[in-house]
Design a protein around this motif. Sequence first.
Motif, mmCIF file in Angstrom:
data_model
loop_
_atom_site.group_PDB
_atom_site.id
_atom_site.type_symbol
_atom_site.label_atom_id
_atom_site.label_comp_id
_atom_site.label_asym_id
_atom_site.label_seq_id
_atom_site.Cartn_x
_atom_site.Cartn_y
_atom_site.Cartn_z
ATOM 1 N N SER A 58 -30.322 137.002 64.969
ATOM 2 C CA SER A 58 -29.627 137.093 66.251
ATOM 3 C C SER A 58 -30.430 136.446 67.389
ATOM 4 O O SER A 58 -30.022 136.482 68.543
ATOM 5 C CB SER A 58 -29.338 138.557 66.588
ATOM 6 N N SER A 59 -31.565 135.844 67.058
ATOM 7 C CA SER A 59 -32.435 135.234 68.057
ATOM 8 C C SER A 59 -32.183 133.731 68.160
ATOM 9 O O SER A 59 -32.098 133.038 67.154
ATOM 10 C CB SER A 59 -33.897 135.477 67.675
ATOM 11 N N ILE A 60 -32.062 133.238 69.391
ATOM 12 C CA ILE A 60 -31.943 131.803 69.638
ATOM 13 C C ILE A 60 -33.084 131.395 70.560
ATOM 14 O O ILE A 60 -33.260 131.952 71.633
ATOM 15 C CB ILE A 60 -30.589 131.445 70.289
ATOM 16 N N GLN A 61 -33.879 130.428 70.097
ATOM 17 C CA GLN A 61 -34.978 129.908 70.894
ATOM 18 C C GLN A 61 -34.690 128.442 71.202
ATOM 19 O O GLN A 61 -34.297 127.687 70.316
ATOM 20 C CB GLN A 61 -36.292 130.015 70.122
ATOM 21 N N SER A 62 -34.874 128.040 72.439
ATOM 22 C CA SER A 62 -34.650 126.652 72.846
ATOM 23 C C SER A 62 -35.972 126.034 73.259
ATOM 24 O O SER A 62 -36.761 126.649 73.974
ATOM 25 C CB SER A 62 -33.675 126.584 74.018
ATOM 26 N N VAL A 63 -36.172 124.794 72.806
ATOM 27 C CA VAL A 63 -37.382 124.056 73.136
ATOM 28 C C VAL A 63 -36.962 122.707 73.717
ATOM 29 O O VAL A 63 -36.132 122.008 73.132
ATOM 30 C CB VAL A 63 -38.255 123.833 71.882
ATOM 31 N N ALA A 64 -37.513 122.356 74.867
ATOM 32 C CA ALA A 64 -37.206 121.065 75.479
ATOM 33 C C ALA A 64 -37.730 119.945 74.591
ATOM 34 O O ALA A 64 -38.903 119.936 74.211
ATOM 35 C CB ALA A 64 -37.831 120.971 76.868
ATOM 36 N N LEU A 65 -36.852 119.015 74.222
ATOM 37 C CA LEU A 65 -37.234 117.942 73.304
ATOM 38 C C LEU A 65 -38.356 117.068 73.849
ATOM 39 O O LEU A 65 -39.203 116.598 73.093
ATOM 40 C CB LEU A 65 -36.028 117.069 72.970
ATOM 41 N N LYS A 66 -38.401 116.870 75.158
ATOM 42 C CA LYS A 66 -39.448 116.009 75.721
ATOM 43 C C LYS A 66 -40.839 116.607 75.544
ATOM 44 O O LYS A 66 -41.828 115.896 75.646
ATOM 45 C CB LYS A 66 -39.174 115.681 77.184
ATOM 46 N N THR A 67 -40.912 117.919 75.256
ATOM 47 C CA THR A 67 -42.216 118.546 75.055
ATOM 48 C C THR A 67 -42.598 118.664 73.586
ATOM 49 O O THR A 67 -43.750 118.964 73.283
ATOM 50 C CB THR A 67 -42.256 119.961 75.668
ATOM 51 N N VAL A 68 -41.661 118.434 72.671
ATOM 52 C CA VAL A 68 -41.937 118.606 71.239
ATOM 53 C C VAL A 68 -42.864 117.500 70.750
ATOM 54 O O VAL A 68 -42.596 116.320 70.925
ATOM 55 C CB VAL A 68 -40.632 118.604 70.408
ATOM 56 N N ARG A 69 -43.966 117.913 70.145
ATOM 57 C CA ARG A 69 -44.919 116.959 69.589
ATOM 58 C C ARG A 69 -44.900 116.956 68.061
ATOM 59 O O ARG A 69 -45.185 115.961 67.431
ATOM 60 C CB ARG A 69 -46.342 117.262 70.054
ATOM 61 N N ARG A 70 -44.544 118.114 67.474
ATOM 62 C CA ARG A 70 -44.614 118.190 66.015
ATOM 63 C C ARG A 70 -43.726 119.334 65.532
ATOM 64 O O ARG A 70 -43.661 120.391 66.159
ATOM 65 C CB ARG A 70 -46.073 118.426 65.620
ATOM 66 N N ILE A 71 -43.043 119.110 64.416
ATOM 67 C CA ILE A 71 -42.297 120.161 63.726
ATOM 68 C C ILE A 71 -42.864 120.234 62.316
ATOM 69 O O ILE A 71 -42.857 119.236 61.590
ATOM 70 C CB ILE A 71 -40.788 119.864 63.684
ATOM 71 N N THR A 72 -43.376 121.415 61.954
ATOM 72 C CA THR A 72 -43.978 121.595 60.633
ATOM 73 C C THR A 72 -43.415 122.854 59.982
ATOM 74 O O THR A 72 -42.715 123.644 60.618
ATOM 75 C CB THR A 72 -45.511 121.718 60.737
ATOM 76 N N PHE A 73 -43.751 123.012 58.718
ATOM 77 C CA PHE A 73 -43.357 124.192 57.961
ATOM 78 C C PHE A 73 -44.622 124.795 57.369
ATOM 79 O O PHE A 73 -45.392 124.108 56.715
ATOM 80 C CB PHE A 73 -42.366 123.807 56.858
ATOM 81 N N SER A 74 -44.845 126.087 57.639
ATOM 82 C CA SER A 74 -46.069 126.738 57.202
ATOM 83 C C SER A 74 -45.812 128.200 56.882
ATOM 84 O O SER A 74 -45.203 128.917 57.691
ATOM 85 C CB SER A 74 -47.124 126.626 58.310
ATOM 86 N N ASN A 75 -46.238 128.651 55.726
ATOM 87 C CA ASN A 75 -46.136 130.057 55.326
ATOM 88 C C ASN A 75 -44.725 130.615 55.475
ATOM 89 O O ASN A 75 -44.532 131.727 55.949
ATOM 90 C CB ASN A 75 -47.121 130.920 56.113
ATOM 91 N N GLY A 76 -43.720 129.826 55.096
ATOM 92 C CA GLY A 76 -42.347 130.293 55.162
ATOM 93 C C GLY A 76 -41.734 130.265 56.552
ATOM 94 O O GLY A 76 -40.707 130.898 56.793
ATOM 95 N N ASN A 77 -42.354 129.534 57.483
ATOM 96 C CA ASN A 77 -41.867 129.440 58.866
ATOM 97 C C ASN A 77 -41.651 127.989 59.262
ATOM 98 O O ASN A 77 -42.316 127.094 58.749
ATOM 99 C CB ASN A 77 -42.877 130.043 59.844
ATOM 100 N N ILE A 78 -40.747 127.772 60.204
ATOM 101 C CA ILE A 78 -40.675 126.495 60.907
ATOM 102 C C ILE A 78 -41.505 126.677 62.171
ATOM 103 O O ILE A 78 -41.422 127.715 62.845
ATOM 104 C CB ILE A 78 -39.220 126.078 61.236
ATOM 105 N N VAL A 79 -42.347 125.705 62.460
ATOM 106 C CA VAL A 79 -43.239 125.788 63.618
ATOM 107 C C VAL A 79 -43.025 124.540 64.468
ATOM 108 O O VAL A 79 -43.248 123.422 64.011
ATOM 109 C CB VAL A 79 -44.719 125.887 63.188
ATOM 110 N N VAL A 80 -42.586 124.742 65.711
ATOM 111 C CA VAL A 80 -42.386 123.646 66.651
ATOM 112 C C VAL A 80 -43.531 123.715 67.652
ATOM 113 O O VAL A 80 -43.679 124.700 68.373
ATOM 114 C CB VAL A 80 -41.024 123.754 67.370
ATOM 115 N N THR A 81 -44.343 122.665 67.677
ATOM 116 C CA THR A 81 -45.502 122.621 68.566
ATOM 117 C C THR A 81 -45.198 121.721 69.753
ATOM 118 O O THR A 81 -44.774 120.575 69.589
ATOM 119 C CB THR A 81 -46.742 122.092 67.818
#
Length: 75
Positions: free
Chosen positions: A30-53
Amino acid sequence: MSRFLLSLLLALPLTAAADTYNYLNITAGSSIQSVALKTVRRITFSNGNIVVTAADGTETTAALSALTNLTFTET
């Protein structure tokens, strides 16, 4: 050469349309998180998670098991 130019001309509307997206929305449960695309540097997958840095080092994390949707939006 003409096929190359034709493929470039066909691709232009697609790249122009991609520029209108400003946010990556991550829906997990039920959680929605929004990240501004201009700030995204990396999208990775670690320990069963998606991680947007982001550029400033902050991370947005969501469990892949709960992930239901990844979308790009203008606002």
